[in-house]
Design an enzyme around this catalytic site. Structure first.
Site, short mmCIF file in Angstrom:
data_model
loop_
_atom_site.label_atom_id
_atom_site.label_comp_id
_atom_site.label_asym_id
_atom_site.label_seq_id
_atom_site.Cartn_x
_atom_site.Cartn_y
_atom_site.Cartn_z
N TRP A 66 0.84 -1.20 0.00
CA TRP A 66 0.00 0.00 0.00
C TRP A 66 0.86 1.23 0.00
O TRP A 66 2.05 1.17 0.31
CB TRP A 66 -1.06 -0.02 1.10
CG TRP A 66 -0.62 -0.30 2.52
CD1 TRP A 66 0.59 -0.76 2.95
CD2 TRP A 66 -1.41 -0.13 3.70
NE1 TRP A 66 0.61 -0.90 4.30
CE2 TRP A 66 -0.61 -0.52 4.79
CE3 TRP A 66 -2.70 0.30 3.94
CZ2 TRP A 66 -1.07 -0.47 6.12
CZ3 TRP A 66 -3.15 0.33 5.25
CH2 TRP A 66 -2.36 -0.04 6.32
N HIS A 74 -7.27 18.84 -8.03
CA HIS A 74 -7.57 19.13 -9.44
C HIS A 74 -6.48 18.55 -10.34
O HIS A 74 -5.74 19.28 -11.01
CB HIS A 74 -7.75 20.64 -9.63
CG HIS A 74 -8.90 21.18 -8.83
ND1 HIS A 74 -10.13 21.48 -9.40
CD2 HIS A 74 -9.04 21.41 -7.50
CE1 HIS A 74 -10.96 21.90 -8.45
NE2 HIS A 74 -10.32 21.87 -7.29
N HIS A 78 -10.81 15.00 -13.50
CA HIS A 78 -11.32 15.43 -12.18
C HIS A 78 -12.55 16.31 -12.30
O HIS A 78 -12.84 16.88 -13.35
CB HIS A 78 -10.23 16.13 -11.37
CG HIS A 78 -9.90 17.52 -11.84
ND1 HIS A 78 -8.94 17.79 -12.78
CD2 HIS A 78 -10.44 18.73 -11.51
CE1 HIS A 78 -8.88 19.09 -13.00
NE2 HIS A 78 -9.78 19.69 -12.25
N HIS A 84 -15.19 25.45 -5.81
CA HIS A 84 -13.86 25.70 -6.38
C HIS A 84 -13.71 27.17 -6.75
O HIS A 84 -12.61 27.70 -6.70
CB HIS A 84 -13.67 24.80 -7.61
CG HIS A 84 -12.37 25.00 -8.32
ND1 HIS A 84 -11.17 25.09 -7.67
CD2 HIS A 84 -12.09 25.12 -9.66
CE1 HIS A 84 -10.18 25.25 -8.56
NE2 HIS A 84 -10.72 25.28 -9.77
N HIS A 212 -15.64 28.92 -15.45
CA HIS A 212 -15.56 28.71 -14.00
C HIS A 212 -16.47 29.70 -13.27
O HIS A 212 -17.23 29.33 -12.38
CB HIS A 212 -14.12 28.91 -13.51
CG HIS A 212 -13.19 27.77 -13.77
ND1 HIS A 212 -12.48 27.63 -14.93
CD2 HIS A 212 -12.83 26.71 -13.00
CE1 HIS A 212 -11.72 26.55 -14.87
NE2 HIS A 212 -11.92 25.96 -13.71
MN MN Z 1 -10.32 21.83 -11.64
#
Ligand code: MN
Length: 263
Positions: A66, A74, A78, A84, A212
């Site tokens: 592991w 990001h 994604h 955001h 955005h």
């Molecule tokens: Mn992003």
């Protein structure tokens, strides 16, 4: 559950098993060399992926391997959650996005040829209206996906980020198309093959990074670095986005699937 709902799910499972519906992986492989966005000074940048061993079938853990991951929210394929962006700061974090917003019909807008001749191609309202004239109104809850062929560059950071003399040249919506996508239809979200949902030149737009700004401000979601969009029909596929349920998260690497009826 009613028998209609039961039989619908059973029919889907039969179709997947029988090949009538194909499950297409729209996720880019995530590695230490996955390209990440590079902001100019004075802005801070995100790390990509690094991992360190906790154990690997050795003294530290004889039967198991592991790793510890270090990764920005990001990175790679994604999801952008509303929080955001400052315009969405009172909206949903990635852990509180309802599951119904993470699935929906995919509407694929193909600008591959335009992007081939103009890498910084800007999607316009006229493009969106032309798409609707041909394919019908973008349905409520849809995921609009901008197909550009950019995914073929995804393993080559220089080609993928495509930073030229005047900054990054990558495709994305212009200001008015960004406003349209956020406000004129009831989208779940908007997805792209590039490193971010806005065009490469969008830092110089008014407002800066308009998609955005408008999309996340309207509570809708962004999805980046998609793969295999060339395997989707223009309409008719079902998109499933699976981010981490990261409480307070502004985004998350995600596995993205499309259920595609075989023609
Ligand atoms: Mn992003």
């Amino acid at each position: 559950m009613s028998s209609i709902e039961t039989s619908t799910v059973a029919a889907l499972l039969d179709a997947i098993a029988g090949g009538g519906v194909e499950v297409v992986d729209l996720t880019q492989p995530l590695t230490e060399s996955t390209p990440v966005i590079k902001l100019p000074p004075p802005f801070a940048n995100t790390p990509g992926l690094t991992r360190t061993e906790i154990s690997r079938y050795d003294d530290r853990g004889p039967a198991w391997a592991w790793y510890t991951l270090t990764i920005g929210e990001h990175v790679g394929t994604h999801l952008d959650a509303p929080i955001h962006w400052v315009t969405g700061k009172d909206g949903a974090d990635v852990g509180s996005i309802g599951p119904s917003q993470l699935i929906g019909p995919a509407c694929v807008i193909d600008k591959t040829a335009e992007t081939e001749s103009t890498p910084g191609y800007l999607l316009t309202v006229a493009d969106l209206e032309a798409w609707e004239a041909e394919n019908g109104r973008v349905p409520d809850g849809a995921w609009v996906l901008l197909k550009t062929g950019w995914g073929s560059r995804a393993q080559d950071e220089a080609a993928f980020l495509n930073v030229r003399e005047n900054g990054p040249e990558t495709p994305g919506p212009d200001v008015e198309a960004s406003r349209w996508l956020a406000h004129e239809r009831n989208l779940s979200g908007f997805g792209v093959e590039t490193v971010g949902i806005d065009a490469g030149a969008a830092g110089g737009f008014d407002p800066p990074f308009p998609l955005h700004n408008f999309l996340l401000g309207a509570g809708r979601l962004g999805l980046t670095q998609l793969a295999n969009l060339d395997r989707l029909p223009v309409t008719g596929a079902l998109l499933v986005v699976s981010p981490l349920r990261l409480v307070g998260g502004t985004g998350s690497p995600s596995r993205v699937f499309a259920f595609v009826p075989r023609r």
